[in-house]
Write an enzyme that holds these catalytic residues in place. Structure first.
Site, PDB file in Angstrom:
ATOM      1  N   VAL A  11       0.788  -1.227   0.280  1.00 56.63           N
ATOM      2  CA  VAL A  11       0.057   0.035   0.056  1.00 56.63           C
ATOM      3  C   VAL A  11       0.861   1.324  -0.070  1.00 56.63           C
ATOM      4  O   VAL A  11       0.639   2.294  -0.737  1.00 56.63           O
ATOM      5  CB  VAL A  11      -0.971   0.042   1.165  1.00 56.63           C
ATOM      6  CG1 VAL A  11      -1.756   1.327   1.477  1.00 56.63           C
ATOM      7  CG2 VAL A  11      -1.929  -1.192   1.065  1.00 56.63           C
ATOM      8  N   ASP A  30      10.863   3.112   5.659  1.00 53.79           N
ATOM      9  CA  ASP A  30      10.551   1.621   5.890  1.00 53.79           C
ATOM     10  C   ASP A  30      11.853   1.423   6.926  1.00 53.79           C
ATOM     11  O   ASP A  30      12.834   2.005   6.859  1.00 53.79           O
ATOM     12  CB  ASP A  30      10.543   0.963   4.966  1.00 53.79           C
ATOM     13  CG  ASP A  30       9.927  -0.446   4.999  1.00 53.79           C
ATOM     14  OD1 ASP A  30       8.837  -0.440   4.498  1.00 53.79           O
ATOM     15  OD2 ASP A  30      10.259  -1.263   5.913  1.00 53.79           O
ATOM     16  N   THR A 124      -5.346  -0.536   7.516  1.00 52.35           N
ATOM     17  CA  THR A 124      -6.599  -0.863   7.892  1.00 52.35           C
ATOM     18  C   THR A 124      -6.840  -1.218   9.263  1.00 52.35           C
ATOM     19  O   THR A 124      -6.082  -2.098   9.864  1.00 52.35           O
ATOM     20  CB  THR A 124      -7.170  -2.146   7.068  1.00 52.35           C
ATOM     21  OG1 THR A 124      -7.140  -1.994   5.624  1.00 52.35           O
ATOM     22  CG2 THR A 124      -8.333  -2.833   7.438  1.00 52.35           C
ATOM     23  N   GLU A 157      -7.365   2.479   2.293  1.00 52.81           N
ATOM     24  CA  GLU A 157      -7.031   1.863   0.724  1.00 52.81           C
ATOM     25  C   GLU A 157      -7.978   0.850   0.587  1.00 52.81           C
ATOM     26  O   GLU A 157      -8.154   0.096   1.071  1.00 52.81           O
ATOM     27  CB  GLU A 157      -5.523   1.780   1.037  1.00 52.81           C
ATOM     28  CG  GLU A 157      -4.791   1.486  -0.535  1.00 52.81           C
ATOM     29  CD  GLU A 157      -5.217   2.466  -1.278  1.00 52.81           C
ATOM     30  OE1 GLU A 157      -4.953   3.336  -1.217  1.00 52.81           O
ATOM     31  OE2 GLU A 157      -6.032   1.925  -2.479  1.00 52.81           O
ATOM     32  N   PHE A 158      -8.413   0.967  -0.912  1.00 51.06           N
ATOM     33  CA  PHE A 158      -9.256  -0.156  -1.383  1.00 51.06           C
ATOM     34  C   PHE A 158      -8.399  -0.769  -2.544  1.00 51.06           C
ATOM     35  O   PHE A 158      -9.090  -1.431  -3.393  1.00 51.06           O
ATOM     36  CB  PHE A 158     -10.443   0.421  -1.821  1.00 51.06           C
ATOM     37  CG  PHE A 158     -11.258   0.970  -0.773  1.00 51.06           C
ATOM     38  CD1 PHE A 158     -12.142   0.431   0.283  1.00 51.06           C
ATOM     39  CD2 PHE A 158     -11.227   2.436  -0.654  1.00 51.06           C
ATOM     40  CE1 PHE A 158     -12.788   0.767   1.090  1.00 51.06           C
ATOM     41  CE2 PHE A 158     -11.887   3.138   0.460  1.00 51.06           C
ATOM     42  CZ  PHE A 158     -12.782   2.242   1.407  1.00 51.06           C
ATOM     43  N   GLU A 161      -4.506  -6.029  -5.137  1.00 49.90           N
ATOM     44  CA  GLU A 161      -3.069  -6.577  -5.610  1.00 49.90           C
ATOM     45  C   GLU A 161      -3.102  -6.855  -7.046  1.00 49.90           C
ATOM     46  O   GLU A 161      -4.204  -7.780  -7.441  1.00 49.90           O
ATOM     47  CB  GLU A 161      -2.618  -7.705  -4.452  1.00 49.90           C
ATOM     48  CG  GLU A 161      -2.150  -7.091  -3.316  1.00 49.90           C
ATOM     49  CD  GLU A 161      -1.653  -8.160  -2.173  1.00 49.90           C
ATOM     50  OE1 GLU A 161      -1.223  -9.515  -2.645  1.00 49.90           O
ATOM     51  OE2 GLU A 161      -1.658  -7.762  -0.950  1.00 49.90           O
ATOM     52  N   LEU A 256     -18.923 -12.088  -7.848  1.00 51.51           N
ATOM     53  CA  LEU A 256     -20.232 -13.129  -8.063  1.00 51.51           C
ATOM     54  C   LEU A 256     -19.679 -14.316  -8.622  1.00 51.51           C
ATOM     55  O   LEU A 256     -20.445 -14.985  -9.240  1.00 51.51           O
ATOM     56  CB  LEU A 256     -21.529 -12.283  -8.681  1.00 51.51           C
ATOM     57  CG  LEU A 256     -22.827 -12.925  -8.061  1.00 51.51           C
ATOM     58  CD1 LEU A 256     -22.989 -12.784  -6.722  1.00 51.51           C
ATOM     59  CD2 LEU A 256     -23.879 -11.984  -8.976  1.00 51.51           C
ATOM     60  N   GLY A 259     -16.522 -20.306  -6.540  1.00 56.12           N
ATOM     61  CA  GLY A 259     -15.164 -21.031  -6.815  1.00 56.12           C
ATOM     62  C   GLY A 259     -14.773 -21.234  -5.589  1.00 56.12           C
ATOM     63  O   GLY A 259     -15.327 -22.166  -4.583  1.00 56.12           O
ATOM     64  N   CYS A 266      -6.013  -9.672   2.442  1.00 56.69           N
ATOM     65  CA  CYS A 266      -6.836  -8.717   3.434  1.00 56.69           C
ATOM     66  C   CYS A 266      -8.231  -9.430   3.994  1.00 56.69           C
ATOM     67  O   CYS A 266      -8.612  -9.372   5.065  1.00 56.69           O
ATOM     68  CB  CYS A 266      -7.085  -7.417   2.871  1.00 56.69           C
ATOM     69  SG  CYS A 266      -5.637  -6.523   2.466  1.00 56.69           S
TER      70      CYS A 266
HETATM   71  N1  LIG Z   1      -1.984  -5.571   0.501  1.00 55.83           N
HETATM   72  C1  LIG Z   1      -3.352  -5.138   0.241  1.00 55.83           C
HETATM   73  O1  LIG Z   1      -3.897  -5.209  -1.112  1.00 55.83           O
HETATM   74  C2  LIG Z   1      -3.979  -4.049   0.690  1.00 55.83           C
HETATM   75  C3  LIG Z   1      -4.861  -3.274   0.500  1.00 55.83           C
HETATM   76  C4  LIG Z   1      -5.836  -2.455   1.098  1.00 55.83           C
HETATM   77  C5  LIG Z   1      -5.317  -1.926   2.441  1.00 55.83           C
HETATM   78  N2  LIG Z   1      -4.335  -2.815   3.085  1.00 55.83           N
HETATM   79  C6  LIG Z   1      -4.045  -2.613   4.374  1.00 55.83           C
HETATM   80  O2  LIG Z   1      -2.663  -1.482   4.519  1.00 55.83           O
HETATM   81  C7  LIG Z   1      -1.876  -1.818   5.491  1.00 55.83           C
HETATM   82  C8  LIG Z   1      -0.502  -2.315   5.005  1.00 55.83           C
HETATM   83  O3  LIG Z   1      -0.625  -3.376   4.220  1.00 55.83           O
HETATM   84  P1  LIG Z   1       0.635  -3.916   3.207  1.00 55.83           P
HETATM   85  O4  LIG Z   1       0.012  -5.124   2.399  1.00 55.83           O
HETATM   86  O5  LIG Z   1       1.280  -2.756   2.382  1.00 55.83           O
HETATM   87  O6  LIG Z   1       1.587  -4.398   4.128  1.00 55.83           O
HETATM   88  P2  LIG Z   1       3.189  -4.978   3.954  1.00 55.83           P
HETATM   89  O7  LIG Z   1       3.547  -5.868   4.955  1.00 55.83           O
HETATM   90  O8  LIG Z   1       3.332  -5.326   2.493  1.00 55.83           O
HETATM   91  O9  LIG Z   1       4.012  -3.486   4.183  1.00 55.83           O
HETATM   92  C9  LIG Z   1       4.148  -2.849   5.515  1.00 55.83           C
HETATM   93  C10 LIG Z   1       5.460  -2.294   5.445  1.00 55.83           C
HETATM   94  O10 LIG Z   1       5.688  -1.496   6.666  1.00 55.83           O
HETATM   95  C11 LIG Z   1       7.098  -1.660   7.231  1.00 55.83           C
HETATM   96  N3  LIG Z   1       6.857  -1.187   8.726  1.00 55.83           N
HETATM   97  C12 LIG Z   1       6.623  -2.014   9.788  1.00 55.83           C
HETATM   98  N4  LIG Z   1       6.635  -1.032  10.937  1.00 55.83           N
HETATM   99  C13 LIG Z   1       7.363   0.048  10.554  1.00 55.83           C
HETATM  100  C14 LIG Z   1       7.790   1.263  11.025  1.00 55.83           C
HETATM  101  N5  LIG Z   1       7.536   1.205  12.532  1.00 55.83           N
HETATM  102  N6  LIG Z   1       8.100   2.203  10.468  1.00 55.83           N
HETATM  103  C15 LIG Z   1       8.488   2.059   9.170  1.00 55.83           C
HETATM  104  N7  LIG Z   1       8.133   1.040   8.130  1.00 55.83           N
HETATM  105  C16 LIG Z   1       7.419  -0.072   9.090  1.00 55.83           C
HETATM  106  C17 LIG Z   1       7.360  -3.058   6.893  1.00 55.83           C
HETATM  107  O11 LIG Z   1       8.779  -3.270   6.925  1.00 55.83           O
HETATM  108  C18 LIG Z   1       6.669  -3.275   5.423  1.00 55.83           C
HETATM  109  O12 LIG Z   1       7.683  -2.938   4.469  1.00 55.83           O
HETATM  110  C19 LIG Z   1      -2.579  -3.121   6.245  1.00 55.83           C
HETATM  111  O13 LIG Z   1      -3.228  -2.534   7.219  1.00 55.83           O
HETATM  112  C20 LIG Z   1      -3.349  -3.746   5.095  1.00 55.83           C
HETATM  113  O14 LIG Z   1      -4.403  -4.262   5.970  1.00 55.83           O
HETATM  114  C21 LIG Z   1      -3.474  -3.838   2.264  1.00 55.83           C
END
Ligand SMILES: NC(=O)c1ccc[n+]([C@@H]2O[C@H](COP(=O)([O-])OP(=O)(O)OC[C@H]3O[C@@H](n4cnc5c(N)ncnc54)[C@H](O)[C@@H]3O)[C@@H](O)[C@H]2O)c1
Length: 290
Positions: A11, A30, A124, A157-158, A161, A256, A259, A266
């Protein structure tokens, strides 16, 4: 606008590269130093269509940088997005450990700066987390008051992937949960060129919109699978049933497809987190504490 993204995962990276491509100045922070090195070389740690091209262009034009130095990023940003992971605990509830650490770090870094930076929770998080966890940690560590020394928004965020950047540029809607009008106005300004409805709410409503959306989509997939089980016994083609249902605009054909059921990173975790919180619902608003 100057933007910091804390957490350069799926995200954070899509958001950071997306805003940089729109002309904003972005610093992605990061804790993973290898990830940071790769990003600064123009190598995204994940594959998403067009992500590498947009990242390289943003680096060439000096509109994108990755770093492990959170303090430097926070001190110069007008909007700070929290995009760290929110995994599940063993009972299914949301584990706020990364959110807590990021909030402490951002609070510390805001101590010596002026202005009105808007800390925006994009991760989220279950309803009540921003008010009950993020704001108290930001206030305690910065020595400033939310709504006075800094602003706060929730901007779920919506993206999907596999289509992260295209979803970033073409969202169905933008949800801005705001602590106050000033915070919401700043974020609204950042999204002003997006051609979609922008809905402004309070903080916990925005948090709930994300969970309710994911739970609804998961329920839709489960529903058509249940219909599929009945169809199987009756010798009916569920795909034809779904086509017939999906032509109804109130139902729509999306999500819909009968499968193997819902999955991904998520849906299962967000549905479990919502269910884990339901026992804590009280009768008065605001009584569900994460
Ligand atoms: N992946 C998706 O499709 C998606 C879609 C919508 C919402 N979300 C939500 O968004 C959020 C992030 O998801 P993601 O898939 O991007 O996670 P991710 O695990 O891919 O990325 C998280 C990143 O944060 C870094 N991190 C952790 N603690 C940290 C800190 N204190 N300071 C700096 N960096 C730090 C990690 O090293 C990692 O690179 C979650 O809450 C998820 O539920 C994800």
């Amino acid at each position: 606008m100057k933007i910091s993204i804390v957490g350069a995962g799926y995200v954070g990276l899509a958001t950071g590269v997306g805003f940089a491509s729109m002309g904003h100045s972005v610093i992605c922070v990061d804790v993973d130093a290898e990830r940071v090195r790769k990003l600064n070389r123009g190598e995204p740690p994940i594959y998403e269509p067009m992500l590498e091209e947009h990242l390289r262009k943003a680096l060439e034009e000096n509109r994108f940088e990755a770093t492990t130095e959170l303090g430097r990023a926070i001190r110069q940003s007008e909007v700070i997005f929290i995009c760290v992971g929110t995994p599940s605990k063993s009972d299914g509830s949301m584990d706020p450990v990364f959110i807590e650490q990021a909030s402490r770090d951002i609070g510390q870094a805001m101590k010596d700066r002026g202005g009105y930076p808007v800390v925006t929770v994009k991760s989220t998080v279950v309803p009540g987390t921003t008010e009950g966890v993020v704001i108290p940690l930001l206030e305690r560590n910065s020595g400033k008051r939310a709504g006075a020394g800094f602003g706060v928004c929730v901007n779920p965020e919506f993206l999907r992937e596999g289509q992260a950047l295209s979803d970033f540029f073409n969202p169905d809607r933008v949800i801005i949960g705001e602590l106050d009008g000033r915070s919401g106005d700043t974020l609204h300004q950042l999204y002003r060129d997006f051609k979609c409805p922008i809905l402004r709410t309070d903080l916990r409503t925005a948090e709930m919109i994300k969970y309710a959306s994911n739970a609804f989509l998961a329920a839709k997939i489960s529903f058509i699978n249940e219909i599929g089980n009945i169809c199987k016994r009756l010798g009916i083609d569920v795909y034809e049933v779904a086509r017939g249902m999906g032509l109804d605009r109130r139902i729509s054909p999306h999500f819909l497809n009968a499968g193997i059921g819902f999955g991904g990173s998520c849906f299962p975790k967000d549905v479990r987190a919502l269910m884990a919180g339901r026992g804590s619902w009280g009768t008065s608003p605001g009584s569900w504490r994460p």
